[in-house]
Design a protein around this motif. Structure first.
Motif, PDB file in Angstrom:
ATOM      1  N   GLY A  95      36.388  36.408  36.304  1.00  0.00           N
ATOM      2  CA  GLY A  95      37.273  35.832  35.297  1.00  0.00           C
ATOM      3  C   GLY A  95      36.651  34.626  34.619  1.00  0.00           C
ATOM      4  N   THR A  96      36.690  33.500  35.316  1.00  0.00           N
ATOM      5  CA  THR A  96      36.263  32.216  34.752  1.00  0.00           C
ATOM      6  C   THR A  96      34.876  32.245  34.108  1.00  0.00           C
ATOM      7  OG1 THR A  96      37.348  31.388  36.732  1.00  0.00           O
ATOM      8  CG2 THR A  96      36.323  29.770  35.298  1.00  0.00           C
ATOM      9  N   ALA A  97      33.923  32.882  34.750  1.00  0.00           N
ATOM     10  CA  ALA A  97      32.549  32.851  34.245  1.00  0.00           C
ATOM     11  C   ALA A  97      32.407  33.613  32.925  1.00  0.00           C
ATOM     12  CB  ALA A  97      31.582  33.412  35.291  1.00  0.00           C
ATOM     13  N   ILE A  98      33.433  34.366  32.557  1.00  0.00           N
ATOM     14  CA  ILE A  98      33.398  35.058  31.266  1.00  0.00           C
ATOM     15  C   ILE A  98      34.351  34.423  30.254  1.00  0.00           C
ATOM     16  CG2 ILE A  98      33.934  37.231  30.073  1.00  0.00           C
ATOM     17  CD1 ILE A  98      32.804  38.684  32.563  1.00  0.00           C
ATOM     18  N   PHE A  99      35.563  34.153  30.697  1.00  0.00           N
ATOM     19  CA  PHE A  99      36.591  33.707  29.747  1.00  0.00           C
ATOM     20  C   PHE A  99      36.844  32.198  29.770  1.00  0.00           C
ATOM     21  CE2 PHE A  99      37.679  38.179  30.744  1.00  0.00           C
ATOM     22  CZ  PHE A  99      37.545  38.714  29.470  1.00  0.00           C
ATOM     23  N   GLU A 138      35.086  45.750  23.209  1.00  0.00           N
ATOM     24  CA  GLU A 138      34.290  46.211  22.076  1.00  0.00           C
ATOM     25  C   GLU A 138      32.801  45.944  22.278  1.00  0.00           C
ATOM     26  OE1 GLU A 138      37.789  46.203  18.659  1.00  0.00           O
ATOM     27  OE2 GLU A 138      36.434  44.483  18.768  1.00  0.00           O
ATOM     28  N   ALA A 139      32.501  45.015  23.184  1.00  0.00           N
ATOM     29  CA  ALA A 139      31.090  44.736  23.505  1.00  0.00           C
ATOM     30  C   ALA A 139      30.563  45.690  24.575  1.00  0.00           C
ATOM     31  CB  ALA A 139      30.946  43.288  23.972  1.00  0.00           C
ATOM     32  N   PRO A 176      44.223  36.220  26.597  1.00  0.00           N
ATOM     33  CA  PRO A 176      44.952  36.977  25.574  1.00  0.00           C
ATOM     34  C   PRO A 176      44.274  38.307  25.230  1.00  0.00           C
ATOM     35  CG  PRO A 176      43.867  35.069  24.585  1.00  0.00           C
ATOM     36  CD  PRO A 176      43.663  34.962  26.067  1.00  0.00           C
ATOM     37  N   ALA A 177      45.079  39.235  24.726  1.00  0.00           N
ATOM     38  CA  ALA A 177      44.569  40.567  24.383  1.00  0.00           C
ATOM     39  C   ALA A 177      43.383  40.483  23.419  1.00  0.00           C
ATOM     40  CB  ALA A 177      45.689  41.415  23.789  1.00  0.00           C
ATOM     41  N   SER A 178      43.410  39.521  22.505  1.00  0.00           N
ATOM     42  CA  SER A 178      42.322  39.423  21.528  1.00  0.00           C
ATOM     43  C   SER A 178      40.975  39.181  22.210  1.00  0.00           C
ATOM     44  CB  SER A 178      42.617  38.302  20.528  1.00  0.00           C
ATOM     45  OG  SER A 178      42.820  37.083  21.219  1.00  0.00           O
ATOM     46  N   ALA A 179      40.971  38.338  23.236  1.00  0.00           N
ATOM     47  CA  ALA A 179      39.722  38.056  23.953  1.00  0.00           C
ATOM     48  C   ALA A 179      39.294  39.262  24.790  1.00  0.00           C
ATOM     49  CB  ALA A 179      39.898  36.828  24.848  1.00  0.00           C
ATOM     50  N   ILE A 180      40.265  39.965  25.345  1.00  0.00           N
ATOM     51  CA  ILE A 180      39.942  41.182  26.108  1.00  0.00           C
ATOM     52  C   ILE A 180      39.323  42.209  25.161  1.00  0.00           C
ATOM     53  CG2 ILE A 180      40.893  43.087  27.471  1.00  0.00           C
ATOM     54  CD1 ILE A 180      43.127  41.139  28.389  1.00  0.00           C
ATOM     55  N   THR A 197      30.980  32.942  22.743  1.00  0.00           N
ATOM     56  CA  THR A 197      30.766  32.506  24.127  1.00  0.00           C
ATOM     57  C   THR A 197      31.101  33.628  25.102  1.00  0.00           C
ATOM     58  OG1 THR A 197      31.496  30.355  23.365  1.00  0.00           O
ATOM     59  CG2 THR A 197      31.194  30.615  25.728  1.00  0.00           C
ATOM     60  N   ILE A 198      32.157  34.360  24.823  1.00  0.00           N
ATOM     61  CA  ILE A 198      32.521  35.472  25.710  1.00  0.00           C
ATOM     62  C   ILE A 198      31.373  36.481  25.774  1.00  0.00           C
ATOM     63  CG2 ILE A 198      34.053  37.492  25.941  1.00  0.00           C
ATOM     64  CD1 ILE A 198      36.323  35.678  24.821  1.00  0.00           C
ATOM     65  N   LEU A 199      30.792  36.779  24.624  1.00  0.00           N
ATOM     66  CA  LEU A 199      29.694  37.758  24.598  1.00  0.00           C
ATOM     67  C   LEU A 199      28.472  37.235  25.356  1.00  0.00           C
ATOM     68  CD1 LEU A 199      30.034  39.121  20.936  1.00  0.00           C
ATOM     69  CD2 LEU A 199      31.012  40.017  23.062  1.00  0.00           C
TER      70      LEU A 199
END
Ligand SMILES: *Cc1c(COP(=O)(O)O)cnc(C)c1O
Length: 251
Positions: free
Chosen positions: A225-229, A51-52, A42-46, A6-8
Motif C-alpha cells: 500500500g504505502t510504498a505505492i500510494f 492502466e499501468a 481513491p478509485a482514480s489512483a487505482i 509518483t504512483i507510476l
C-alpha cells in the motif's frame, strides 16, 4: 496521496524490489504476485495503477469495495478482500471480490458457502493465520490450522488457494522474520497432511516494510500500500474493519 507520476514511479520501484529480492534468493519474479493494498485510496489512483499494467487490488472494507466500484468500471482487475469480514457483509463482499484472503471462522465459511450455492458458483479463499499473537486478534492460530483446513474441505464452493498473514509489525524488521517464516511452516505442514481438496498453497505475506523478507521466506503474493500510494490518512494506517482500530503504524 501521491500524484499519478509518483504512483507510476513507485510501482516501477516495487517491481524492481520484487525482482531483486527474488534474485537474491534464487526465485523467479513471476512466482510473486503483487497485490495493491488500496484502503483509503481513491478509485482514480487505482485506475492509474491498473492502466499501468497492474491487475490485483485488495480492500479491507466492504464499504470501500462498493464505493469505488463505479469508478473502476471498464478496467481489467481482480479484487481481493483482505480485511476482517463480518457476517452481515457476506452478500456484498461476494458482489465485488473474487477472493477472500481473511477467512478465519467456519461460521463465515458456512455463510459464504450457502450464498455461493444459491448463486451456483465458487470463490477463491486464503486462510488468515495469526503468526504473531500480540499484533492482531484476527486469524486462526498455527495450532488450529490442520483442523481448520480439514473442516473447509466440506465446502465445495470455497477453493483454498493459500494462507495469509500480517507479519509481526515491530520497529525492528528482523523481529518480523519468525512470524513470516511460521506461515511457510504451517503451509508445509498442511501440504504434508495431504488433506482432501487441497492443492498447492500460496503464501500471501509481506507489506511495504517487510516485503523482501517475506519473499525470502517464500511469499507468493505481497500486499503493498504505502510504498505505492503514499501515507494514508493519519490514524488509519492499518485498521481492522470491526473496530476501525489501528493495529500498526508501519514506518
Ligand atoms: C494496509 C495493508 C497492507 C499494506 O500495508 P503497507 O504497509 O501500506 O504496504 C497489507 N495487508 C493488509 C491486510 C493491510 O491492511
Amino acid at each position: 496521496m501521491e500524484n499519478t507520476e509518483t504512483i507510476l514511479t513507485n510501482i516501477a520501484r516495487i517491481r524492481e524490489r520484487i525482482r531483486r529480492a527474488c534474485m537474491q534468493c534464487g526465485r523467479q519474479p513471476d512466482e510473486v504476485q503483487l497485490l495493491l493494498a488500496t484502503k483509503t485510496v481513491p478509485a482514480s489512483a487505482i485506475r492509474t495503477a491498473i492502466e499501468a499494467g497492474e491487475r490485483l487490488i485488495g480492500e479491507n472494507k466492504v464499504q470501500e469495495l462498493r464505493d469505488k466500484d463505479a469508478g473502476l468500471q471498464g478496467l481489467d482487475l481482480e479484487r481481493h478482500f483482505i480485511g476482517h469480514l463480518q457476517n452481515n457483509k457476506i452478500k456484498d463482499v461476494l458482489k465485488y471480490a473474487s477472493c477472500i484472503q481473511s477467512l478465519d471462522r467456519i461460521s463465515i465459511a458456512e455463510q459464504l458457502d450457502k450464498r455461493l450455492q444459491a448463486e451456483g458458483r465458487s470463490i477463491d479463499v486464503y486462510v488468515q493465520v495469526n503468526t504473531s499473537a500480540e499484533a492482531s486478534k484476527f486469524g486462526i492460530t498455527p495450532e488450529q490450522s490442520i483442523a481448520f483446513v480439514k473442516e473447509l474441505a466440506r465446502f465445495d464452493t470455497l477453493r483454498l488457494k493459500g494462507l495469509m498473514t500480517i507479519g509481526l509489525l515491530d520497529a525492528d524488521p528482523e523481529w518480523r522474520r519468525p512470524s513470516l517464516r511460521q506461515l511457510r511452516l504451517v503451509r508445509n505442514k498442511i501440504m504434508r497432511a495431504g488433506i482432501h481438496h487441497t492443492g498447492p498453497l500460496g503464501l500471501s505475506m509481506g507489506m511495504s516494510g517487510d516485503m523482501e523478507m517475506a519473499i525470502e521466506e517464500g511469499a507468493t503474493m505481497v500486499r503493498i500500500g504505502t510504498a505505492i500510494f503514499g501515507n494514508r490518512v493519519p490514524g488509519k494506517e492499518v485498521w481492522d474493519e470491526s473496530a476501525d482500530q489501528i493495529i500498526s503504524t508501519p514506518g
